[in-house]
Scaffold this motif. Sequence first.
Motif, PDB file in Angstrom:
ATOM      1  N   GLU A  42      16.599-105.021 -20.544  1.00 50.22           N
ATOM      2  CA  GLU A  42      15.743-106.028 -19.931  1.00 50.22           C
ATOM      3  C   GLU A  42      16.557-107.304 -19.771  1.00 50.22           C
ATOM      4  OE1 GLU A  42      11.258-107.033 -20.922  1.00 50.22           O
ATOM      5  OE2 GLU A  42      12.615-108.051 -22.317  1.00 50.22           O
ATOM      6  N   LEU A  43      16.990-107.584 -18.524  1.00 47.88           N
ATOM      7  CA  LEU A  43      17.839-108.742 -18.261  1.00 47.88           C
ATOM      8  C   LEU A  43      17.098-110.046 -18.540  1.00 47.88           C
ATOM      9  CD1 LEU A  43      19.853-107.900 -15.022  1.00 47.88           C
ATOM     10  CD2 LEU A  43      20.812-108.698 -17.191  1.00 47.88           C
ATOM     11  N   LYS A  44      17.841-111.005 -19.092  1.00 40.90           N
ATOM     12  CA  LYS A  44      17.285-112.320 -19.387  1.00 40.90           C
ATOM     13  C   LYS A  44      17.964-113.374 -18.505  1.00 40.90           C
ATOM     14  CE  LYS A  44      14.882-110.497 -22.718  1.00 40.90           C
ATOM     15  NZ  LYS A  44      13.405-110.381 -22.649  1.00 40.90           N
ATOM     16  N   ASN A  45      17.240-114.409 -18.177  1.00 44.47           N
ATOM     17  CA  ASN A  45      17.791-115.493 -17.362  1.00 44.47           C
ATOM     18  C   ASN A  45      18.482-116.506 -18.269  1.00 44.47           C
ATOM     19  OD1 ASN A  45      18.430-117.371 -15.434  1.00 44.47           O
ATOM     20  ND2 ASN A  45      16.331-118.115 -15.175  1.00 44.47           N
ATOM     21  N   THR A  46      19.827-116.556 -18.177  1.00 45.27           N
ATOM     22  CA  THR A  46      20.582-117.477 -19.031  1.00 45.27           C
ATOM     23  C   THR A  46      20.903-118.792 -18.350  1.00 45.27           C
ATOM     24  OG1 THR A  46      22.705-116.545 -18.325  1.00 45.27           O
ATOM     25  CG2 THR A  46      21.635-115.535 -20.239  1.00 45.27           C
ATOM     26  N   GLY A  47      20.808-118.845 -17.036  1.00 44.78           N
ATOM     27  CA  GLY A  47      21.099-120.075 -16.325  1.00 44.78           C
ATOM     28  C   GLY A  47      22.565-120.430 -16.256  1.00 44.78           C
ATOM     29  N   THR A  48      23.461-119.464 -16.435  1.00 41.62           N
ATOM     30  CA  THR A  48      24.894-119.723 -16.389  1.00 41.62           C
ATOM     31  C   THR A  48      25.602-118.544 -15.744  1.00 41.62           C
ATOM     32  OG1 THR A  48      26.875-120.184 -17.720  1.00 41.62           O
ATOM     33  CG2 THR A  48      25.216-118.753 -18.690  1.00 41.62           C
ATOM     34  N   ASP A  49      26.825-118.788 -15.246  1.00 44.98           N
ATOM     35  CA  ASP A  49      27.629-117.700 -14.707  1.00 44.98           C
ATOM     36  C   ASP A  49      28.802-117.368 -15.614  1.00 44.98           C
ATOM     37  OD1 ASP A  49      29.241-119.899 -14.346  1.00 44.98           O
ATOM     38  OD2 ASP A  49      29.625-119.559 -12.211  1.00 44.98           O
ATOM     39  N   ALA A  50      28.772-117.850 -16.859  1.00 44.43           N
ATOM     40  CA  ALA A  50      29.841-117.552 -17.813  1.00 44.43           C
ATOM     41  C   ALA A  50      29.889-116.057 -18.091  1.00 44.43           C
ATOM     42  CB  ALA A  50      29.635-118.323 -19.106  1.00 44.43           C
ATOM     43  N   ARG A  51      31.076-115.569 -18.446  1.00 44.11           N
ATOM     44  CA  ARG A  51      31.226-114.178 -18.854  1.00 44.11           C
ATOM     45  C   ARG A  51      31.210-114.119 -20.378  1.00 44.11           C
ATOM     46  NH1 ARG A  51      34.883-109.716 -15.936  1.00 44.11           N
ATOM     47  NH2 ARG A  51      33.893-107.904 -16.881  1.00 44.11           N
ATOM     48  N   PHE A  52      30.309-113.310 -20.933  1.00 40.77           N
ATOM     49  CA  PHE A  52      30.123-113.253 -22.377  1.00 40.77           C
ATOM     50  C   PHE A  52      30.703-111.956 -22.940  1.00 40.77           C
ATOM     51  CE2 PHE A  52      26.555-115.962 -20.933  1.00 40.77           C
ATOM     52  CZ  PHE A  52      26.878-117.110 -21.633  1.00 40.77           C
TER      53      PHE A  52
END
Length: 363
Positions: A42-52
């Motif tokens: 279930e994808l969550k909205n993180t508000g960033t395009d960083a790679r984790f």
Amino acid sequence: MRRMGKTLRTLLTGACGAALALAGPAAVPARAATPAPGTAWELKNTGTDARFRGLAAVSRATAWAAGTKGTVLLTRDGGTTWRDVSPPGARGLEFRDVEAFDARDAVVLAIGEGEASRILQDGGTTWTETFRNTDPKAFYDCVTFFDRRHGIALGDPVDGRFRLLETHDGGRAWRPLPTAGLPAALSGEAAFAASGQCVVSSGPRDAWIATGGAAVSRVLHSTDRGRTWTATEAPLPAGDPARGVFGLAFRDRAHGLAVGGDYRAGQPSPRAAAATGDGGRAWRTAALPPAAYRSGVAWFPHSRTTALAVGPTGSELTTDGGRTWRTFDTGSYDTVDCAPAAAPGAGCWAAGEKGRIARLVAP
């Protein structure tokens, strides 16, 4: 040897990150695409395009993620909202691992040659830099903790030996571990800073190191918190800087899983996973392996046979201790982590490129 190690690191950073695109059809076993019913991210909205590539699951509600541009995120509500708890002035750092004890205390590791390799402690409110590498030849990859106080950090070989640090106070101070107890590194051998799982632990004293880039892939095992180590060949792809063991997970001091392969796009990884039942003295290749290269692996809480594996081309589930794997998602993830079984509401999380963080929905 250092040149080979640097090549291995470079392949996972910068513009070469594009090499983690979808693998070709030759990498996918015919039966591995059968979905696992009822299991989904279930994808969550993180508000960033960083790679984790750094991820720490504290519970079903709480998780930390660490990645590019010095980004550290924290959720306490199951991913509905994310708090940016990035260390001030860290935008130039490349975080590849995070180890968290709860919703307030964590340790993050930044990779890079020389002073780019750093460890910061605390988080949520304040961060303190507790280690900065001053050796221009050294490059640190991963960190793990045995408990809230004791942990070790792993660096690539320098002068033929892997580098190790230890802490006895939860990451507030670090000191080098002797390298005499380590086996000599093979030519080209190094660790992959791909998922925060190149050094892992289970219980109060056991730790394992995953390696690649050499003629053979290896797993190193310590039973005394990193003082002495034994090495065993792992049956995962080897013989190239892009191949090896990328991630490890142990549910106890005996039962472990290894994932990896060749992460270059279009290159097959026919033996992308293996399992051990004796602490890593012997490894058996999965009869039905993951569909392609995988960089992260984690055991389900409260299970002796169920685990997850993730990579840039999809996610797999095993329910038989790593003998067979079934694909249940084709999205891109670099790392996966499940909260400890003792955690209230234990849950599993995955993270990867373009700010992707997801929580597992399981039947």
